[in-house]
Design an enzyme around this catalytic site. Structure first.
Site, PDB file in Angstrom:
ATOM      1  N   LYS A  42      80.766 -32.043  -7.703  1.00 62.64           N
ATOM      2  CA  LYS A  42      80.783 -31.433  -6.373  1.00 62.64           C
ATOM      3  C   LYS A  42      79.339 -31.137  -5.980  1.00 62.64           C
ATOM      4  CE  LYS A  42      85.196 -31.066  -5.641  1.00 62.64           C
ATOM      5  NZ  LYS A  42      85.803 -31.585  -4.402  1.00 62.64           N
TER       6      LYS A  42
ATOM      7  N   ASP B 250      87.744 -39.019   2.593  1.00 67.93           N
ATOM      8  CA  ASP B 250      88.863 -38.175   2.146  1.00 67.93           C
ATOM      9  C   ASP B 250      89.389 -37.442   3.377  1.00 67.93           C
ATOM     10  OD1 ASP B 250      89.032 -35.378  -0.311  1.00 67.93           O
ATOM     11  OD2 ASP B 250      90.421 -36.052   1.222  1.00 67.93           O
TER      12      ASP B 250
ATOM     13  N   LYS C 233      95.461 -39.372  -0.302  1.00 65.19           N
ATOM     14  CA  LYS C 233      96.222 -38.200  -0.756  1.00 65.19           C
ATOM     15  C   LYS C 233      97.518 -38.144   0.069  1.00 65.19           C
ATOM     16  CE  LYS C 233      92.208 -35.326  -1.938  1.00 65.19           C
ATOM     17  NZ  LYS C 233      91.547 -34.010  -1.726  1.00 65.19           N
TER      18      LYS C 233
ATOM     19  N   GLU D  72      81.725 -39.123  -1.786  1.00 63.26           N
ATOM     20  CA  GLU D  72      82.963 -38.816  -1.063  1.00 63.26           C
ATOM     21  C   GLU D  72      82.658 -37.840   0.066  1.00 63.26           C
ATOM     22  OE1 GLU D  72      86.010 -37.457  -3.776  1.00 63.26           O
ATOM     23  OE2 GLU D  72      87.344 -36.869  -2.149  1.00 63.26           O
TER      24      GLU D  72
ATOM     25  N   ASP E 265      81.355 -35.656  -4.630  1.00 65.89           N
ATOM     26  CA  ASP E 265      82.180 -35.265  -3.477  1.00 65.89           C
ATOM     27  C   ASP E 265      81.427 -34.147  -2.759  1.00 65.89           C
ATOM     28  OD1 ASP E 265      85.674 -34.200  -3.014  1.00 65.89           O
ATOM     29  OD2 ASP E 265      84.043 -34.653  -1.619  1.00 65.89           O
TER      30      ASP E 265
HETATM   31  O1  LIG Z   1      93.279 -32.207  -8.090  1.00 68.22           O
HETATM   32  C1  LIG Z   1      92.199 -32.464  -8.646  1.00 68.22           C
HETATM   33  O2  LIG Z   1      92.090 -32.737  -9.835  1.00 68.22           O
HETATM   34  C2  LIG Z   1      90.913 -32.443  -7.853  1.00 68.22           C
HETATM   35  C3  LIG Z   1      91.113 -32.005  -6.462  1.00 68.22           C
HETATM   36  C4  LIG Z   1      89.853 -32.074  -5.669  1.00 68.22           C
HETATM   37  O3  LIG Z   1      88.820 -32.529  -6.122  1.00 68.22           O
HETATM   38  C5  LIG Z   1      89.888 -31.569  -4.328  1.00 68.22           C
HETATM   39  C6  LIG Z   1      91.021 -30.993  -3.823  1.00 68.22           C
HETATM   40  C7  LIG Z   1      90.969 -30.350  -2.555  1.00 68.22           C
HETATM   41  C8  LIG Z   1      89.783 -30.186  -1.912  1.00 68.22           C
HETATM   42  C9  LIG Z   1      88.523 -30.546  -2.562  1.00 68.22           C
HETATM   43  O4  LIG Z   1      87.942 -29.508  -3.266  1.00 68.22           O
HETATM   44  C10 LIG Z   1      88.662 -31.707  -3.516  1.00 68.22           C
HETATM   45  C11 LIG Z   1      88.564 -32.992  -2.740  1.00 68.22           C
HETATM   46  O5  LIG Z   1      87.978 -32.964  -1.666  1.00 68.22           O
HETATM   47  O6  LIG Z   1      88.999 -34.053  -3.221  1.00 68.22           O
HETATM   48 MG   LIG Z   2      87.376 -34.901  -1.595  1.00 71.64          MG
END
Ligand SMILES: O=C(O)CCC(=O)C1=CC=C[C@@H](O)[C@@H]1C(=O)O
Ligand SMILES: [Mg+2]
Length: 368
Positions: free
Chosen positions: A164, A239, A263, A214, A189
């Site tokens: 992150k 995303d 997702k 990302e 990300d």
């Molecule tokens: O579910 C996981 O293992 C990771 C989820 C994840 O990285 C995320 C979930 C929701 C918001 C963000 O922080 C992030 C993303 O953006 O993908």
């Molecule tokens: Mg993401």
């Protein structure tokens, strides 16, 4: 024909084993809405609504989704008969937005449909894999903690690490990780932390040969990502910007990204997620299944989706105990050296563990 007799909407809440931190904030406790749909033969379909408790990721929350499901979606589902779950998306096209609220109910219809067909959900979707590759998310901005997590995730066999980042924490942070793990596939990300003014800072990340960056720019942006992608080598993955098929078509048309994180909750359900997968295949984009720090029912849908041929990269897929001391499903999802088996039994392949569910359920309501 799927003819729903009654539905239960429940809110479950479980503390994470470790805080999940991004530049947007920290998630310590996860609330989510579980959906159970019973048909007139007593068969049940499970769904999970992945909206968070506050609108930090998208504009939906547990409360908004609960309202939309209870007051709009479920009363309509109880009245209508579905020949196939694919009908849900057009049935609710006049209900604007609220993709996670829709997805929580639509997925339960898919579980029910697959059970009644006597086929696994993966097979019903056209899945070609009997196991999927898992990627870990290093959800901390602290280098020492990040290195500790990567050591643990490497031992567990995760195939790639997602870091992150933000303008205040990118190059030096990645450099420190790369120094200790020169060969590990890395992606980052940004959760929309950058703007086009940061192009030079983003171009500087090309040196790390990351799998992707990302969502570097705005959460609803398609156009500026197209400008950015032409100026950096690192593949952009979208995303938050991709909330439906139209967004995916626009991003592909403009060259806004080379990869899409699909997702199910963010795009409004499994049928739409499959359509976006098909678009990525048609236009040679890579795709992977994103996670939502979710419980086992949603994780199970991610396994079925990730078994499709166009999912070419490890997803945010993990075992039932990755975030929780104990998940709410039986059996638990297990990971073996970075791989997770895709269920072959009829339906989703997992059920609610009623004992655990009763421990973590904070509210439930039957809707008839
Ligand atoms: O579910 C996981 O293992 C990771 C989820 C994840 O990285 C995320 C979930 C929701 C918001 C963000 O922080 C992030 C993303 O953006 O993908
Ligand atoms: Mg993401």
């Amino acid at each position: 024909m799927i003819d729903i007799e009654k539905a239960q909407v429940s809110i479950v809440s479980i503390p994470l084993k470790k805080p999940f931190s991004t530049h947007l904030g920290v998630v310590r406790e996860r609330e989510a809405i579980m959906i159970e749909l019973w048909d007139r033969e007593g068969e049940v379909g499970y769904g999970e609504t992945v909206a968070f408790s506050s609108p930090w990721y998208t504009e939906e929350t547990v409360k908004t989704a609960y309202h939309i499901q209870k007051d709009f979606i479920l009363p309509m589902v109880l009245k209508k008969k579905f020949a196939h779950p694919r009908e849900f998306a057009c049935e609710f096209s006049s209900l604007r937005g609220n993709p996670m609220a829709k997805s929580g109910v639509e997925t339960a219809l898919w579980d029910l449909y697959a059970k009644k067909q006597g086929q696994s959900l993966s097979r019903i979707l056209g899945g070609t894999r009997n196991e999927v590759r898992a990627g870990a998310v290093v959800a901390t901005q602290d280098v020492t903690e990040a290195l500790k997590q990567i050591e643990q995730f490497t031992e567990q066999g995760f195939e790639r690490m997602k870091l992150k980042i933000s303008p205040a924490n990118d190059r030096q942070f990645i450099q420190a990780i790369r120094k200790e793990y020169p060969k590990t596939p890395l992606m980052v990300d940004a959760n929309s932390a950058y703007t086009l003014e940061d192009i030079d800072q983003l171009r500087a990340l090309d040196e790390f040969e990351l799998l992707m960056i990302e969502q570097p720019l705005g959460t609803t942006d398609i156009v500026e990502h197209a400008i950015l992608q032409k100026q950096i080598n690192t593949p952009i993955c979208l995303d938050e910007s991709i909330t439906n098929v139209h967004d995916a078509k626009s991003a592909i048309q403009l060259g806004s990204c080379q990869i899409i994180n699909i997702k199910i909750g963010r795009v409004g359900g499994l049928a739409i997620a499959k359509q976006i997968h098909d678009l990525c295949q048609e236009h040679q984009l890579q795709a992977w299944c994103g996670g939502m720090i979710e419980f086992g029912i949603s994780k199970a849908y991610n396994l079925a989706l990730a078994s499709l041929p166009g999912f070419t990269l490890p997803g945010d897929l993990s075992s039932s105990t990755h975030y929780w001391q104990e998940d709410i499903i039986t059996p638990a999802i297990e990971m073996e050296q970075g791989k997770i088996s895709v269920p072959t039994v009829p339906g989703l392949g997992f059920s609610i563990n009623e004992r655990r569910f009763d421990e973590v359920c904070v509210h439930k309501e039957m809707i008839k």
